[in-house]
Design a protein around this motif. Structure first.
Motif, PDB file in Angstrom:
ATOM      1  N   SER A 135      35.440  55.179  54.622  1.00 52.19           N
ATOM      2  CA  SER A 135      35.870  53.807  54.364  1.00 52.19           C
ATOM      3  C   SER A 135      35.719  52.961  55.614  1.00 52.19           C
ATOM      4  O   SER A 135      35.588  53.478  56.729  1.00 52.19           O
ATOM      5  N   LEU A 136      35.763  51.636  55.402  1.00 51.41           N
ATOM      6  CA  LEU A 136      35.667  50.684  56.498  1.00 51.41           C
ATOM      7  C   LEU A 136      36.063  49.317  55.982  1.00 51.41           C
ATOM      8  O   LEU A 136      36.206  49.112  54.777  1.00 51.41           O
ATOM      9  N   THR A 137      36.256  48.394  56.913  1.00 55.74           N
ATOM     10  CA  THR A 137      36.459  46.991  56.554  1.00 55.74           C
ATOM     11  C   THR A 137      35.415  46.170  57.280  1.00 55.74           C
ATOM     12  O   THR A 137      34.920  46.552  58.346  1.00 55.74           O
ATOM     13  N   VAL A 138      35.091  45.025  56.681  1.00 54.42           N
ATOM     14  CA  VAL A 138      34.103  44.124  57.276  1.00 54.42           C
ATOM     15  C   VAL A 138      34.512  42.693  56.944  1.00 54.42           C
ATOM     16  O   VAL A 138      35.077  42.429  55.879  1.00 54.42           O
ATOM     17  N   ASN A 139      34.250  41.790  57.870  1.00 52.80           N
ATOM     18  CA  ASN A 139      34.507  40.373  57.599  1.00 52.80           C
ATOM     19  C   ASN A 139      33.556  39.885  56.519  1.00 52.80           C
ATOM     20  O   ASN A 139      32.347  40.074  56.623  1.00 52.80           O
ATOM     21  N   VAL A 160      32.110  47.519  48.098  1.00 52.97           N
ATOM     22  CA  VAL A 160      33.378  46.794  48.183  1.00 52.97           C
ATOM     23  C   VAL A 160      34.284  47.227  47.036  1.00 52.97           C
ATOM     24  O   VAL A 160      33.857  47.282  45.886  1.00 52.97           O
ATOM     25  N   TYR A 161      35.541  47.520  47.374  1.00 47.88           N
ATOM     26  CA  TYR A 161      36.517  47.840  46.332  1.00 47.88           C
ATOM     27  C   TYR A 161      37.741  46.923  46.391  1.00 47.88           C
ATOM     28  O   TYR A 161      38.553  46.914  45.476  1.00 47.88           O
ATOM     29  N   GLN A 162      37.867  46.139  47.463  1.00 49.57           N
ATOM     30  CA  GLN A 162      39.019  45.241  47.589  1.00 49.57           C
ATOM     31  C   GLN A 162      38.664  44.119  48.548  1.00 49.57           C
ATOM     32  O   GLN A 162      37.833  44.284  49.439  1.00 49.57           O
ATOM     33  N   ARG A 163      39.333  42.972  48.353  1.00 49.60           N
ATOM     34  CA  ARG A 163      39.149  41.816  49.228  1.00 49.60           C
ATOM     35  C   ARG A 163      40.507  41.214  49.516  1.00 49.60           C
ATOM     36  O   ARG A 163      41.353  41.117  48.625  1.00 49.60           O
ATOM     37  N   THR A 164      40.710  40.809  50.764  1.00 49.09           N
ATOM     38  CA  THR A 164      41.913  40.061  51.112  1.00 49.09           C
ATOM     39  C   THR A 164      41.476  38.723  51.702  1.00 49.09           C
ATOM     40  O   THR A 164      40.415  38.627  52.333  1.00 49.09           O
ATOM     41  N   PRO A 177      38.470  36.280  55.419  1.00 50.86           N
ATOM     42  CA  PRO A 177      38.531  37.287  54.358  1.00 50.86           C
ATOM     43  C   PRO A 177      37.938  38.627  54.801  1.00 50.86           C
ATOM     44  O   PRO A 177      36.907  38.676  55.475  1.00 50.86           O
ATOM     45  N   ILE A 178      38.626  39.686  54.403  1.00 53.29           N
ATOM     46  CA  ILE A 178      38.221  41.048  54.739  1.00 53.29           C
ATOM     47  C   ILE A 178      37.800  41.767  53.465  1.00 53.29           C
ATOM     48  O   ILE A 178      38.473  41.680  52.429  1.00 53.29           O
ATOM     49  N   LEU A 179      36.678  42.473  53.564  1.00 51.81           N
ATOM     50  CA  LEU A 179      36.199  43.308  52.471  1.00 51.81           C
ATOM     51  C   LEU A 179      36.478  44.760  52.827  1.00 51.81           C
ATOM     52  O   LEU A 179      36.148  45.217  53.927  1.00 51.81           O
ATOM     53  N   TYR A 180      37.095  45.475  51.903  1.00 50.36           N
ATOM     54  CA  TYR A 180      37.359  46.897  52.070  1.00 50.36           C
ATOM     55  C   TYR A 180      36.263  47.641  51.330  1.00 50.36           C
ATOM     56  O   TYR A 180      36.009  47.365  50.151  1.00 50.36           O
ATOM     57  N   MET A 181      35.615  48.577  52.024  1.00 54.61           N
ATOM     58  CA  MET A 181      34.476  49.274  51.453  1.00 54.61           C
ATOM     59  C   MET A 181      34.704  50.781  51.499  1.00 54.61           C
ATOM     60  O   MET A 181      35.328  51.295  52.419  1.00 54.61           O
ATOM     61  N   ARG A 182      34.171  51.474  50.486  1.00 57.67           N
ATOM     62  CA  ARG A 182      34.229  52.926  50.387  1.00 57.67           C
ATOM     63  C   ARG A 182      32.813  53.470  50.265  1.00 57.67           C
ATOM     64  O   ARG A 182      31.970  52.854  49.605  1.00 57.67           O
TER      65      ARG A 182
END
Length: 151
Positions: A105-109, A126-130, A140-145
Motif C-alpha cells: 500500500s501507499l498514499t499519493v497526492n 486507488v481504493y480511498q480518497r480523502t 487530497p490524498i489517494l490511498y492505493m493498494r
C-alpha cells in the motif's frame, strides 16, 4: 546505480536526502508554494530517521540520488533527484520494496498525476480518497493498494 538499506543514518546522509527530497518535490509537486515546501521540509529529517526501512540509491561515486522508506508493508516515501526520473530507478526501488518488504500500500497526492500514473503502472489501484492530507491541509490524498505487481 546501486541501492542498499542504510542502518546508520548520519547527519550528512540525512542532509543529502533532504536535498533530494526538496529537488524532487519542486519538480513534481507543482501545487505546493515555496513556503509550503519550506514548511514541510522541517519534518523530513525526522521522517527519514524514523522510518523502519530506508533504502538509498547511489551513483557510482557514492552520491545518493534517490531513496525509499517503507514501514509496515507501506511505501511511506519514494523520491528521486529530477535528473534520475524516467530512467527506471523508481520502478527498480519499488519492485525491491515489494519483494523485500512486502509493500502492498501507499498514499499519493491527487494533485501529482505523474506519481499516480507511475504507481498505477506498477500495479497499484486507488481504493480511498480523502479531501485533506495528514496535516489537515487541502491536498487530497489517494490511498492505493497493490493489485498485481508490475512486470
Amino acid at each position: 546505480m546501486k541501492y542498499k538499506e542504510v542502518q546508520e543514518r548520519t547527519p550528512q546522509l540525512i542532509q543529502r536526502l533532504v536535498e533530494v527530497w526538496e529537488e524532487s518535490v519542486k519538480a513534481t509537486h507543482l501545487f505546493l508554494s515555496p513556503g509550503e515546501i519550506a514548511e514541510i521540509k522541517r519534518y523530513v529529517p525526522a521522517a527519514l530517521e524514523g522510518v523502519a526501512h530506508l533504502v538509498v540509491a547511489e551513483r557510482d561515486d557514492g552520491m545518493p540520488v534517490a531513496f525509499m522508506g517503507v514501514q509496515d508493508r507501506s511505501l511511506e516515501m519514494l523520491f528521486l533527484s529530477p535528473e534520475e526520473r524516467g530512467k527506471g530507478l523508481g520502478g527498480q526501488l519499488l519492485r525491491y520494496g515489494i519483494q523485500r518488504y512486502s509493500v502492498e500500500s501507499l498514499t499519493v497526492n491527487e494533485q501529482n498525476p505523474q506519481a499516480r500514473g507511475f504507481y498505477e503502472h506498477m500495479g497499484f489501484r486507488v481504493y480511498q480518497r480523502t479531501a485533506l492530507d495528514e496535516q489537515g491541509m487541502p491536498y487530497p490524498i489517494l490511498y492505493m493498494r497493490l493489485e498485481r505487481p508490475a512486470p
